[in-house]
Design a protein around this motif. Sequence first.
Motif, PDB file in Angstrom:
ATOM      1  N   SER A 199       4.546   6.164  -1.993  1.00 61.02           N
ATOM      2  CA  SER A 199       5.034   7.204  -1.079  1.00 61.02           C
ATOM      3  C   SER A 199       6.456   6.927  -0.622  1.00 61.02           C
ATOM      4  O   SER A 199       7.263   7.846  -0.472  1.00 61.02           O
ATOM      5  CB  SER A 199       4.095   7.337   0.127  1.00 61.02           C
ATOM      6  OG  SER A 199       3.977   6.114   0.819  1.00 61.02           O
ATOM      7  N   VAL A 200       6.793   5.647  -0.409  1.00 61.93           N
ATOM      8  CA  VAL A 200       8.165   5.304  -0.018  1.00 61.93           C
ATOM      9  C   VAL A 200       9.138   5.649  -1.140  1.00 61.93           C
ATOM     10  O   VAL A 200      10.228   6.192  -0.902  1.00 61.93           O
ATOM     11  CB  VAL A 200       8.272   3.814   0.360  1.00 61.93           C
ATOM     12  CG1 VAL A 200       9.732   3.388   0.508  1.00 61.93           C
ATOM     13  CG2 VAL A 200       7.513   3.540   1.650  1.00 61.93           C
ATOM     14  N   LEU A 201       8.758   5.353  -2.382  1.00 56.37           N
ATOM     15  CA  LEU A 201       9.609   5.693  -3.524  1.00 56.37           C
ATOM     16  C   LEU A 201       9.852   7.196  -3.576  1.00 56.37           C
ATOM     17  O   LEU A 201      10.996   7.647  -3.755  1.00 56.37           O
ATOM     18  CB  LEU A 201       8.952   5.222  -4.822  1.00 56.37           C
ATOM     19  CG  LEU A 201       9.715   5.552  -6.118  1.00 56.37           C
ATOM     20  CD1 LEU A 201      11.038   4.781  -6.180  1.00 56.37           C
ATOM     21  CD2 LEU A 201       8.850   5.244  -7.339  1.00 56.37           C
ATOM     22  N   ALA A 202       8.796   7.976  -3.420  1.00 58.15           N
ATOM     23  CA  ALA A 202       8.931   9.439  -3.453  1.00 58.15           C
ATOM     24  C   ALA A 202       9.842   9.933  -2.337  1.00 58.15           C
ATOM     25  O   ALA A 202      10.744  10.753  -2.562  1.00 58.15           O
ATOM     26  CB  ALA A 202       7.554  10.083  -3.344  1.00 58.15           C
ATOM     27  N   GLN A 203       9.631   9.421  -1.134  1.00 56.39           N
ATOM     28  CA  GLN A 203      10.434   9.856   0.008  1.00 56.39           C
ATOM     29  C   GLN A 203      11.896   9.471  -0.150  1.00 56.39           C
ATOM     30  O   GLN A 203      12.791  10.206   0.289  1.00 56.39           O
ATOM     31  CB  GLN A 203       9.857   9.266   1.291  1.00 56.39           C
ATOM     32  CG  GLN A 203       8.508   9.863   1.671  1.00 56.39           C
ATOM     33  CD  GLN A 203       7.752   9.025   2.689  1.00 56.39           C
ATOM     34  OE1 GLN A 203       8.216   7.979   3.122  1.00 56.39           O
ATOM     35  NE2 GLN A 203       6.565   9.495   3.063  1.00 56.39           N
ATOM     36  N   ASN A 204      12.156   8.324  -0.776  1.00 52.38           N
ATOM     37  CA  ASN A 204      13.540   7.906  -1.010  1.00 52.38           C
ATOM     38  C   ASN A 204      14.297   8.880  -1.901  1.00 52.38           C
ATOM     39  O   ASN A 204      15.537   8.922  -1.880  1.00 52.38           O
ATOM     40  CB  ASN A 204      13.575   6.512  -1.633  1.00 52.38           C
ATOM     41  CG  ASN A 204      13.261   5.419  -0.628  1.00 52.38           C
ATOM     42  OD1 ASN A 204      13.253   5.650   0.572  1.00 52.38           O
ATOM     43  ND2 ASN A 204      12.994   4.217  -1.130  1.00 52.38           N
ATOM     44  N   HIS A 205      13.552   9.660  -2.684  1.00 53.16           N
ATOM     45  CA  HIS A 205      14.168  10.644  -3.569  1.00 53.16           C
ATOM     46  C   HIS A 205      13.989  12.067  -3.051  1.00 53.16           C
ATOM     47  O   HIS A 205      14.182  13.038  -3.794  1.00 53.16           O
ATOM     48  CB  HIS A 205      13.598  10.504  -4.982  1.00 53.16           C
ATOM     49  CG  HIS A 205      14.064   9.264  -5.685  1.00 53.16           C
ATOM     50  ND1 HIS A 205      15.244   9.193  -6.379  1.00 53.16           N
ATOM     51  CD2 HIS A 205      13.511   8.016  -5.749  1.00 53.16           C
ATOM     52  CE1 HIS A 205      15.402   7.966  -6.872  1.00 53.16           C
ATOM     53  NE2 HIS A 205      14.370   7.240  -6.505  1.00 53.16           N
ATOM     54  N   GLY A 206      13.618  12.190  -1.776  1.00 54.79           N
ATOM     55  CA  GLY A 206      13.509  13.508  -1.161  1.00 54.79           C
ATOM     56  C   GLY A 206      12.267  14.283  -1.521  1.00 54.79           C
ATOM     57  O   GLY A 206      12.177  15.489  -1.245  1.00 54.79           O
ATOM     58  N   ALA A 207      11.290  13.627  -2.137  1.00 52.83           N
ATOM     59  CA  ALA A 207      10.043  14.301  -2.519  1.00 52.83           C
ATOM     60  C   ALA A 207       8.989  14.094  -1.441  1.00 52.83           C
ATOM     61  O   ALA A 207       9.028  13.125  -0.688  1.00 52.83           O
ATOM     62  CB  ALA A 207       9.534  13.758  -3.846  1.00 52.83           C
ATOM     63  N   VAL A 208       8.054  15.038  -1.354  1.00 56.24           N
ATOM     64  CA  VAL A 208       6.939  14.930  -0.417  1.00 56.24           C
ATOM     65  C   VAL A 208       5.733  14.398  -1.187  1.00 56.24           C
ATOM     66  O   VAL A 208       5.183  15.100  -2.048  1.00 56.24           O
ATOM     67  CB  VAL A 208       6.603  16.288   0.220  1.00 56.24           C
ATOM     68  CG1 VAL A 208       5.399  16.151   1.154  1.00 56.24           C
ATOM     69  CG2 VAL A 208       7.810  16.836   0.975  1.00 56.24           C
TER      70      VAL A 208
ATOM     71  N   ARG B 182       0.809  -1.224   0.000  1.00 54.74           N
ATOM     72  CA  ARG B 182       0.000   0.000   0.000  1.00 54.74           C
ATOM     73  C   ARG B 182       0.841   1.273   0.000  1.00 54.74           C
ATOM     74  O   ARG B 182       0.335   2.334  -0.365  1.00 54.74           O
ATOM     75  CB  ARG B 182      -0.922   0.032   1.232  1.00 54.74           C
ATOM     76  CG  ARG B 182      -2.047  -0.973   1.226  1.00 54.74           C
ATOM     77  CD  ARG B 182      -3.144  -0.593   2.233  1.00 54.74           C
ATOM     78  NE  ARG B 182      -2.610  -0.383   3.558  1.00 54.74           N
ATOM     79  CZ  ARG B 182      -2.465  -1.335   4.480  1.00 54.74           C
ATOM     80  NH1 ARG B 182      -2.807  -2.569   4.193  1.00 54.74           N
ATOM     81  NH2 ARG B 182      -1.983  -1.056   5.670  1.00 54.74           N
ATOM     82  N   THR B 183       2.101   1.197   0.400  1.00 51.54           N
ATOM     83  CA  THR B 183       2.913   2.413   0.537  1.00 51.54           C
ATOM     84  C   THR B 183       4.084   2.471  -0.434  1.00 51.54           C
ATOM     85  O   THR B 183       4.991   3.287  -0.253  1.00 51.54           O
ATOM     86  CB  THR B 183       3.440   2.528   1.981  1.00 51.54           C
ATOM     87  OG1 THR B 183       4.221   1.353   2.304  1.00 51.54           O
ATOM     88  CG2 THR B 183       2.293   2.654   2.974  1.00 51.54           C
ATOM     89  N   LEU B 184       4.089   1.648  -1.460  1.00 50.73           N
ATOM     90  CA  LEU B 184       5.214   1.636  -2.400  1.00 50.73           C
ATOM     91  C   LEU B 184       5.436   3.009  -3.041  1.00 50.73           C
ATOM     92  O   LEU B 184       6.577   3.457  -3.186  1.00 50.73           O
ATOM     93  CB  LEU B 184       4.972   0.590  -3.495  1.00 50.73           C
ATOM     94  CG  LEU B 184       5.201  -0.874  -3.109  1.00 50.73           C
ATOM     95  CD1 LEU B 184       4.813  -1.779  -4.258  1.00 50.73           C
ATOM     96  CD2 LEU B 184       6.646  -1.114  -2.704  1.00 50.73           C
TER      97      LEU B 184
ATOM     98  N   LEU C 151      -1.495   9.849  -2.960  1.00 49.87           N
ATOM     99  CA  LEU C 151      -0.623   9.169  -3.923  1.00 49.87           C
ATOM    100  C   LEU C 151      -0.789   7.656  -3.886  1.00 49.87           C
ATOM    101  O   LEU C 151      -1.005   7.016  -4.925  1.00 49.87           O
ATOM    102  CB  LEU C 151       0.839   9.531  -3.660  1.00 49.87           C
ATOM    103  CG  LEU C 151       1.847   8.858  -4.604  1.00 49.87           C
ATOM    104  CD1 LEU C 151       1.667   9.360  -6.031  1.00 49.87           C
ATOM    105  CD2 LEU C 151       3.281   9.102  -4.133  1.00 49.87           C
ATOM    106  N   ASP C 152      -0.711   7.069  -2.703  1.00 49.05           N
ATOM    107  CA  ASP C 152      -0.785   5.606  -2.618  1.00 49.05           C
ATOM    108  C   ASP C 152      -2.136   5.076  -3.070  1.00 49.05           C
ATOM    109  O   ASP C 152      -2.216   4.013  -3.687  1.00 49.05           O
ATOM    110  CB  ASP C 152      -0.486   5.151  -1.186  1.00 49.05           C
ATOM    111  CG  ASP C 152       0.986   5.323  -0.830  1.00 49.05           C
ATOM    112  OD1 ASP C 152       1.839   5.072  -1.691  1.00 49.05           O
ATOM    113  OD2 ASP C 152       1.275   5.720   0.308  1.00 49.05           O
TER     114      ASP C 152
END
Length: 218
Positions: A26-35, A22-24, A40-41
């Motif tokens: 948002s985690v991807l975005a956060q890994n690249h410094g994005a909010v 369920r969080t793939l 999104l999810d």
Amino acid sequence: MRLQSAIFDMDGTLLDSMGMWRTLGSVLAQNHGAVPPPDLDRRVASLGLWEGTAYCKNICGLPGTVEELVSEIWGQIEEFYQHQVRPKPGLIKFLSLLKMEGVWMYVATATDRPLAETALKTAGIDGFFRGMITSQEAGQSKREGPEIYERALRRLRSNKKDTVVFEDALHALRTAKAAGFRTAAVYDASEPDQEEMRRLSDYYIRSYEEMFHVKDFE
């Protein structure tokens, strides 16, 4: 328990893994410094892997190609299944009880076989099952039809009267029920329509720990 065989879905049914799926985005975005935006999810969940990744890239302005980002997401999934995934509470005790009583068990999952095999091994439950079949191998998704359950049933050499299909998703439960299987709905927070799950299923399980208070699958 009066049961000859059981067919289990994997993610959300055997494994406490739906939170990862369920969080793939948002985690991807956060890994690249994005909010990530709040929805999104939810939006990504309705898309396929490539389409969802492309959506994340466009909405969050992520660097790299879609292919590179998909590869990164696969890395997240593999890491989770190799090191973090856990069985749902009470599951191992429940499977041990079924095995002790001679119930043959099979896994029917939409997850690709290499990932599924890794996940079951990491969770410590791979030894309970006679085998596994995936949606890809069945040539049909659980939304499209019951082929995955039918093939599992034939491999178990059982019949529908003496078999229970365990599922956490409403669409899969509907498919199994419509095909004449007995069904057990397993609660997972990823499925919002729990009332319909309860109404449609022959058995409704909030937790596998509840099953120790059930005398029989009659």
